[in-house]
Design a protein around this motif. Structure first.
Motif, mmCIF file in Angstrom:
data_model
loop_
_atom_site.group_PDB
_atom_site.id
_atom_site.type_symbol
_atom_site.label_atom_id
_atom_site.label_comp_id
_atom_site.label_asym_id
_atom_site.label_seq_id
_atom_site.Cartn_x
_atom_site.Cartn_y
_atom_site.Cartn_z
ATOM 1 N N ALA A 78 45.942 35.544 -101.899
ATOM 2 C CA ALA A 78 44.933 34.796 -101.148
ATOM 3 C C ALA A 78 45.582 33.643 -100.394
ATOM 4 C CB ALA A 78 43.870 34.257 -102.091
ATOM 5 N N PRO A 79 45.098 33.370 -99.188
ATOM 6 C CA PRO A 79 45.616 32.220 -98.448
ATOM 7 C C PRO A 79 45.252 30.919 -99.162
ATOM 8 C CG PRO A 79 43.862 33.330 -97.211
ATOM 9 C CD PRO A 79 44.079 34.096 -98.474
ATOM 10 N N VAL A 80 46.033 29.880 -98.911
ATOM 11 C CA VAL A 80 45.767 28.573 -99.518
ATOM 12 C C VAL A 80 44.503 27.987 -98.902
ATOM 13 C CG1 VAL A 80 46.629 26.224 -99.795
ATOM 14 C CG2 VAL A 80 48.189 28.162 -99.985
ATOM 15 N N ARG A 107 35.424 38.660 -100.709
ATOM 16 C CA ARG A 107 34.184 38.528 -101.468
ATOM 17 C C ARG A 107 34.134 37.191 -102.214
ATOM 18 N NH1 ARG A 107 32.703 43.228 -105.525
ATOM 19 N NH2 ARG A 107 32.783 44.361 -103.562
ATOM 20 N N ALA A 108 35.292 36.664 -102.605
ATOM 21 C CA ALA A 108 35.364 35.388 -103.318
ATOM 22 C C ALA A 108 35.349 34.195 -102.358
ATOM 23 C CB ALA A 108 36.630 35.347 -104.172
ATOM 24 N N GLY A 109 35.262 34.450 -101.045
ATOM 25 C CA GLY A 109 35.203 33.366 -100.075
ATOM 26 C C GLY A 109 36.553 32.817 -99.664
ATOM 27 N N LEU A 110 37.636 33.534 -99.961
ATOM 28 C CA LEU A 110 38.984 33.066 -99.640
ATOM 29 C C LEU A 110 39.531 33.660 -98.347
ATOM 30 C CD1 LEU A 110 40.507 33.306 -103.218
ATOM 31 C CD2 LEU A 110 39.717 31.248 -102.034
#
Length: 125
Positions: free
Chosen positions: A91-93, A63-66
């Motif tokens: 979260a992925p880098v 949802r945060a675009g990560l």
């Protein structure tokens, strides 16, 4: 590690890499002086200062675009994700390359040098 440090006005500054998660002993030697310091390294997924992780959780990396969280186990703990399950919602880098344009805004950096790339003058130290 000596090569990782740069002398500043009144100290040495540097980045020590290769620390193990948990307590690490670092010893500095300069001539007859010897100092030892214990550094604590934390996992990249934390926690650093907020206390232990709480379970269960609601993971909002997508949802945060990560993108989806990184799988950290195969035990069915946490949220199902690509390649397994994510217990810690790590979260992925994400790396974005931006440039400052001549109109003062920041834009995504294309493969070729853009015509509106602003210039900056750096002062020598």
């Amino acid at each position: 590690m000596t090569g990782a440090f740069t002398e500043t006005r009144d100290s040495l500054t540097g980045l020590v890499t290769g620390l193990a998660v948990g307590a690490n002993t670092v010893t500095a030697v300069a001539g007859p002086l010897r100092r030892t310091l214990t550094l604590r390294d934390h996992p990249i997924c934390g926690p650093i200062f907020s206390g232990p992780h709480q379970y269960p959780f609601l993971c909002k990396t997508e949802r945060a675009g990560l993108g989806p969280p990184v799988a950290d186990n195969q035990d069915g703990q946490g949220m199902r994700t690509t390649g397994g399950w994510s217990r810690d919602c790590f979260a992925p880098v994400v790396t974005d390359r931006l440039y400052r344009s001549t109109d003062g805004t920041y834009k995504p950096m294309p493969a070729q040098r853009p015509a509106d790339l602003a210039t900056a003058t750096l002062l020598a130290r």
